[in-house]
Write a protein that holds these residues in place. Structure first.
Motif, PDB file in Angstrom:
ATOM      1  N   ALA A  10     -68.392 -33.835 -49.084  1.00 36.91           N
ATOM      2  CA  ALA A  10     -66.944 -34.104 -49.202  1.00 36.91           C
ATOM      3  C   ALA A  10     -66.581 -35.180 -48.325  1.00 36.91           C
ATOM      4  O   ALA A  10     -66.679 -34.979 -46.884  1.00 36.91           O
ATOM      5  CB  ALA A  10     -66.266 -32.599 -48.812  1.00 36.91           C
ATOM      6  N   ALA A  11     -65.813 -36.277 -48.916  1.00 38.33           N
ATOM      7  CA  ALA A  11     -65.344 -37.206 -47.788  1.00 38.33           C
ATOM      8  C   ALA A  11     -63.990 -37.642 -48.265  1.00 38.33           C
ATOM      9  O   ALA A  11     -63.903 -38.051 -49.636  1.00 38.33           O
ATOM     10  CB  ALA A  11     -66.526 -38.421 -47.673  1.00 38.33           C
ATOM     11  N   ALA A  12     -63.244 -38.204 -47.318  1.00 36.85           N
ATOM     12  CA  ALA A  12     -61.868 -38.381 -47.684  1.00 36.85           C
ATOM     13  C   ALA A  12     -61.586 -37.673 -49.091  1.00 36.85           C
ATOM     14  O   ALA A  12     -60.664 -38.132 -49.837  1.00 36.85           O
ATOM     15  CB  ALA A  12     -61.998 -39.900 -48.098  1.00 36.85           C
ATOM     16  N   GLY A  13     -61.346 -36.414 -48.915  1.00 37.17           N
ATOM     17  CA  GLY A  13     -60.778 -35.528 -50.022  1.00 37.17           C
ATOM     18  C   GLY A  13     -61.564 -35.685 -51.342  1.00 37.17           C
ATOM     19  O   GLY A  13     -61.120 -34.869 -52.154  1.00 37.17           O
ATOM     20  N   THR A  49     -69.306 -30.253 -40.296  1.00 34.25           N
ATOM     21  CA  THR A  49     -68.313 -30.859 -40.245  1.00 34.25           C
ATOM     22  C   THR A  49     -68.476 -32.282 -39.335  1.00 34.25           C
ATOM     23  O   THR A  49     -68.882 -31.987 -38.311  1.00 34.25           O
ATOM     24  CB  THR A  49     -67.241 -29.959 -39.665  1.00 34.25           C
ATOM     25  N   GLY A  50     -68.025 -33.028 -39.891  1.00 29.15           N
ATOM     26  CA  GLY A  50     -68.092 -34.431 -39.540  1.00 29.15           C
ATOM     27  C   GLY A  50     -69.462 -34.996 -39.434  1.00 29.15           C
ATOM     28  O   GLY A  50     -70.235 -35.806 -38.565  1.00 29.15           O
ATOM     29  N   ILE A  51     -70.060 -35.490 -40.752  1.00 28.97           N
ATOM     30  CA  ILE A  51     -71.523 -35.830 -40.975  1.00 28.97           C
ATOM     31  C   ILE A  51     -70.992 -37.300 -41.326  1.00 28.97           C
ATOM     32  O   ILE A  51     -70.463 -37.914 -41.893  1.00 28.97           O
ATOM     33  CB  ILE A  51     -72.089 -35.339 -42.151  1.00 28.97           C
ATOM     34  N   PRO A  52     -71.745 -38.161 -40.278  1.00 26.87           N
ATOM     35  CA  PRO A  52     -71.746 -39.543 -40.533  1.00 26.87           C
ATOM     36  C   PRO A  52     -72.178 -40.171 -41.907  1.00 26.87           C
ATOM     37  O   PRO A  52     -72.929 -39.897 -42.500  1.00 26.87           O
ATOM     38  CB  PRO A  52     -72.747 -40.322 -39.437  1.00 26.87           C
ATOM     39  N   THR A  53     -71.224 -41.164 -42.340  1.00 26.53           N
ATOM     40  CA  THR A  53     -71.543 -41.762 -43.680  1.00 26.53           C
ATOM     41  C   THR A  53     -71.874 -43.336 -43.593  1.00 26.53           C
ATOM     42  O   THR A  53     -71.492 -43.938 -42.207  1.00 26.53           O
ATOM     43  CB  THR A  53     -70.415 -41.564 -44.486  1.00 26.53           C
ATOM     44  N   ARG A  90     -82.682 -33.289 -36.739  1.00 22.30           N
ATOM     45  CA  ARG A  90     -81.456 -33.077 -35.731  1.00 22.30           C
ATOM     46  C   ARG A  90     -80.487 -32.675 -36.622  1.00 22.30           C
ATOM     47  O   ARG A  90     -80.465 -32.933 -37.958  1.00 22.30           O
ATOM     48  CB  ARG A  90     -81.326 -34.296 -34.945  1.00 22.30           C
ATOM     49  N   PRO A  91     -79.546 -31.990 -35.777  1.00 23.62           N
ATOM     50  CA  PRO A  91     -78.251 -31.606 -36.588  1.00 23.62           C
ATOM     51  C   PRO A  91     -77.655 -33.251 -36.563  1.00 23.62           C
ATOM     52  O   PRO A  91     -77.660 -33.796 -36.132  1.00 23.62           O
ATOM     53  CB  PRO A  91     -77.474 -30.656 -35.728  1.00 23.62           C
ATOM     54  N   VAL A  92     -77.094 -33.377 -38.059  1.00 24.78           N
ATOM     55  CA  VAL A  92     -76.577 -34.633 -38.218  1.00 24.78           C
ATOM     56  C   VAL A  92     -74.936 -34.595 -38.293  1.00 24.78           C
ATOM     57  O   VAL A  92     -74.416 -35.390 -38.121  1.00 24.78           O
ATOM     58  CB  VAL A  92     -76.960 -35.146 -39.587  1.00 24.78           C
ATOM     59  N   ALA A  93     -74.218 -33.358 -38.118  1.00 24.15           N
ATOM     60  CA  ALA A  93     -72.823 -33.211 -38.282  1.00 24.15           C
ATOM     61  C   ALA A  93     -72.198 -33.220 -36.777  1.00 24.15           C
ATOM     62  O   ALA A  93     -72.863 -32.927 -35.662  1.00 24.15           O
ATOM     63  CB  ALA A  93     -72.203 -32.107 -38.988  1.00 24.15           C
ATOM     64  N   ASP A  94     -70.862 -33.485 -36.709  1.00 22.16           N
ATOM     65  CA  ASP A  94     -70.356 -33.226 -35.282  1.00 22.16           C
ATOM     66  C   ASP A  94     -70.403 -31.715 -34.827  1.00 22.16           C
ATOM     67  O   ASP A  94     -70.719 -31.267 -33.901  1.00 22.16           O
ATOM     68  CB  ASP A  94     -68.832 -33.550 -35.227  1.00 22.16           C
TER      69      ASP A  94
END
Length: 255
Positions: A10-13, A49-53, A90-94
């Motif tokens: 899910a990104a930018a809605g 929450t907050g996974i880099p794209t 490793r965890p990827v999200a914030d």
């Protein structure tokens, strides 16, 4: 949509399916049923929450899983990927939060919410182990089976994913269904829907959810985790990642 991994991006809605060299992922058990409160308490919801794209942005996602040791959750390997779609240890999200022992996610008086602090990837299967910041002592982990199910056996699956591939969204109540073993490969348990309906299958956000055999007083035994399959619901073959033949690796990591 074709085959897809069972986690949704899910990104930018917008919502898109995440791929990792396998077929696509699953939702919260299409045409399944709600789990009775307190049953299958080892089931886990992972909220990222907050996974880099790749374009420098952020996205959110979710997976399902199961507690296999007081401080370890098993899930799909593709639930932890970097901005280029490569599985990482490793965890990827914030923030990645594991919700454990909570059938109804809206009931915050029950269960636990614990941060994921480390990840280990299976070198042979679409399976990962996620370490909790602290152990959970009041939920019994599911045992990892060391024997593969046979063709024709029925296995149960649980998950917090969607109930459809159309505009998918995770559910807030743990769902379950049964599937029949249709075949085995070195890394995959092939399954087809059984009950409550012939098209009872995992859906988006069910990635990593446990497939297990129920053994009465001996308790359930984990045999696979949700990996990928056709758009749900469907009556085709679902490909789950086997765990019986990597049980030694799981024990080594979680010990």
């Amino acid at each position: 949509m074709g085959q897809r991994k069972r986690s949704i991006l899910a990104a930018a809605g917008a919502v898109a399916v995440g791929l990792l060299g396998f077929a696509a992922p699953a939702n919260a058990i299409a045409n399944g049923e709600q789990v009775k409160p307190g049953r299958y308490a080892f089931s886990v919801k992972l909220t990222m929450t907050g996974i880099p794209t790749a374009d420098g942005g952020k996205r959110n996602s979710a997976c399902s899983g199961a507690l296999v040791a007081p401080q370890w959750v098993i899930t799909a390997g593709h639930c932890f990927r970097d901005a280029n779609g490569v599985r990482v240890e490793r965890p990827v999200a914030d923030s990645t939060i594991a919700t454990v022992g909570r059938t109804d996610l809206t009931n915050t008086e029950r269960g636990h919410e614990v941060e994921i602090v480390a990840v280990r990837q299976s070198p042979t299967a679409d399976v990962s182990l996620a370490k909790l910041a602290e152990p959970i002592r009041d939920v019994r982990p599911i045992k990892v089976g060391r024997t593969a199910p046979e063709v024709g056996d029925l296995v149960r699956v649980t998950g917090y994913g969607s109930t459809t591939s159309t505009n998918p969204a995770p559910v807030t109540w743990l769902r379950t269904g049964k599937m029949e073993v249709a075949g085995l490969t070195d890394t995959v348990t092939q399954l087809k829907g059984n009950s409550p309906q012939a098209d009872t299958t995992p859906c988006p956000y069910d990635s990593g959810g446990p497939f297990f055999v129920e053994r009465g007083k001996k308790g359930p035994a984990l045999v696979a985790v949700v990996s990928n399959g056709p758009s749900c619901p469907h009556t085709q073959i679902e490909s789950a990642a086997r765990v019986d033949n990597i049980a030694g690796w799981i024990k080594e990591v979680t010990s």
